[in-house]
Enzyme design. Sequence first.
Site, PDB file in Angstrom:
ATOM      1  N   SER A  71      36.184  37.602  33.516  1.00 31.13           N
ATOM      2  CA  SER A  71      35.642  38.460  34.577  1.00 31.13           C
ATOM      3  C   SER A  71      36.496  38.398  35.829  1.00 31.13           C
ATOM      4  O   SER A  71      37.104  37.365  36.140  1.00 31.13           O
ATOM      5  CB  SER A  71      34.223  37.994  34.909  1.00 31.13           C
ATOM      6  OG  SER A  71      33.782  38.578  36.122  1.00 31.13           O
ATOM      7  N   TYR A  77      29.450  31.181  37.782  1.00 32.42           N
ATOM      8  CA  TYR A  77      29.828  32.133  36.729  1.00 32.42           C
ATOM      9  C   TYR A  77      31.348  32.298  36.671  1.00 32.42           C
ATOM     10  O   TYR A  77      31.967  32.189  35.611  1.00 32.42           O
ATOM     11  CB  TYR A  77      29.155  33.469  37.041  1.00 32.42           C
ATOM     12  CG  TYR A  77      29.505  34.609  36.129  1.00 32.42           C
ATOM     13  CD1 TYR A  77      28.941  34.722  34.868  1.00 32.42           C
ATOM     14  CD2 TYR A  77      30.380  35.619  36.552  1.00 32.42           C
ATOM     15  CE1 TYR A  77      29.248  35.800  34.047  1.00 32.42           C
ATOM     16  CE2 TYR A  77      30.679  36.694  35.738  1.00 32.42           C
ATOM     17  CZ  TYR A  77      30.114  36.774  34.486  1.00 32.42           C
ATOM     18  OH  TYR A  77      30.419  37.837  33.673  1.00 32.42           O
ATOM     19  N   LYS A  95      33.965  31.154  33.642  1.00 31.26           N
ATOM     20  CA  LYS A  95      34.874  32.110  33.001  1.00 31.26           C
ATOM     21  C   LYS A  95      36.315  31.585  33.069  1.00 31.26           C
ATOM     22  O   LYS A  95      37.054  31.635  32.084  1.00 31.26           O
ATOM     23  CB  LYS A  95      34.775  33.481  33.679  1.00 31.26           C
ATOM     24  CG  LYS A  95      33.458  34.219  33.413  1.00 31.26           C
ATOM     25  CD  LYS A  95      33.324  34.617  31.945  1.00 31.26           C
ATOM     26  CE  LYS A  95      32.112  35.493  31.680  1.00 31.26           C
ATOM     27  NZ  LYS A  95      31.902  35.750  30.226  1.00 31.26           N
TER      28      LYS A  95
END
Lengths: 337, 337
Positions: free
Chosen positions: A125, A153, A157
Amino acid sequence: MKILITGGAGFVGSRLARLLLDRGSLAGRRIEQLVLSDQVPASPALLADARVQGRVSPLLAACEGLRDESFDGVFHLASAVSGECESDFDLGLRSNLDSTRALLDALRHRSNRGTTPARLVFSSSVAVFGPDPSRPLPPQVADDTLPTPQTSYGTHKLVCEHLIADYTRKGYIDGRAARLMTVTVRPGRPNGAASSFFSGIIREPLAGEEAVCPVSPEVSHPVSSPQRTVEGLVAVFEASRAQLGGRMALNLPALNVRVSDMLAALESVAGPAVRARVRFEPDPTIQRIVSGWAAGATAERAASLGLQAEASFDDIIRAYIADCRASNPAALKGLAA
Amino acid sequence: MKILITGGAGFVGSRLARLLLDRGSLAGRRIEQLVLSDQVPASPALLADARVQGRVSPLLAACEGLRDESFDGVFHLASAVSGECESDFDLGLRSNLDSTRALLDALRHRSNRGTTPARLVFSSSVAVFGPDPSRPLPPQVADDTLPTPQTSYGTHKLVCEHLIADYTRKGYIDGRAARLMTVTVRPGRPNGAASSFFSGIIREPLAGEEAVCPVSPEVSHPVSSPQRTVEGLVAVFEASRAQLGGRMALNLPALNVRVSDMLAALESVAGPAVRARVRFEPDPTIQRIVSGWAAGATAERAASLGLQAEASFDDIIRAYIADCRASNPAALKGLAA
């Protein structure tokens, strides 16, 4: 060939599954079986295809069973989203880090027996990028911008990108990581992603509902349509290692737009009455998360694979409207006939 | 205050323990207890100090017990080394990744109860840098050079840097990661690190033994003495967050030397007969690993903390000789009286 999509019942996963089934082949080989693994069942339309097998279980629990199964290709999309990871730290670690480790180790288990390593595309991402307190982001993040993620998050990633590069270096998998831009317009209901409003401010007004934009109209962000996103995942799967230019993750193409541009496009495509359904109501939590994201992105290596972003946000809205007309006309009940 | 050193019986850990005990305080507070955790017992000299408590167990097993214990400061040095990680992939993941996760979660457990987060210094490594197949390294890697590690060891270090930054962002710890340069001259026997020869080619000739250099004399590398290294760890511990300039890991100071420079320094300090005990015998495995490392490093943020590299490799050899004279004169039996 036999393909696994983790998160295969999700929005991107379902769309990717549809694309693969319609193509019928991948990297020059016929797709014989497509396994859709997710915590919820895949759509009946996908499950109706004889090539599709749906499996419902948390990925972490499923990985032990994958050790003795042979996959030629894996699209690893399963992930807890950004808002979830911020509010539940353990959930994020388990869903994004432990599950990926378990998946990689399952694939490694087979490669250790001399089979061809599975090719794997990981959906990373643009959230890997963020401003370190002393180090602002460039206006547009590039393939080789230093990632200093500002969310759990984004951290997960990035960590998975590097684990995948190392498993690939060792020959356990043939892994590639593609950094997805924010996918919009997503159909359905808002999800736990802090970026959810980037779809909501288009989707809700088109459905005749009020929508709240939690950030300033000046906020700029790199986005991509669902279709370009899944086409990007397929192209990254099909690329040779030489074409990829190294093991590093690559950015998928981005259309860099401000919220005000998105709303102007909405007005241009759907009219002022639809646009008027969006009101601004700042949400400090969302604002804080979004301020840690890149305002734009470039995608040089993706461009060398022939991948391009949409030309305008109008195109993205029109594509969403066309999708809804085909599959869910009720989602357009806010649109004048 | 109560301090934990993981890997506290190792070479760097022991040296750090000695420095802390001699100082008696850290960040302005008196050190009341110093826990040395390692898989092997700490040296009797350290254990003789009433402030020292030795604990022998694998770190992963020890972490559960750490959840209800309160530490003001942690130096997390325990690690499988580069050669071990390349030859035993699971060992590397367990020792470097799982153990760090378990340690961070143990510290988080207490911070969740409202206690002040422990300050933690993580010994990362210049091995986080490596040339991606399509992306050569700059001649000297800087604090903000894009890390694309080419070994499992470097991958684990980088992954831990990012986990520590995220646990810090969440307020679970006050974490800092310092990238150690190759520490030389290490006493004792060669270890499993691919960089072990950077000490061996100095240590063995001084002890009157033959030494093999597995790489070309042209190989350049960033090194640091043991003393400067542990002083760097202490300075990074004591720095305020503002002084650190963000959550990103920082490079410790490096003396950038070629193997030929190291041997010239050996001849200059110890004479041609000592130098003549080193012969070149290329080892393809070591060469491959070393070719993936940085040839030099800069350390701008460390410099702003007042940290500097040695002025010359001669100084590093002289310091090693002085250490040996004080503690282990037999290690100098190759040196003319």
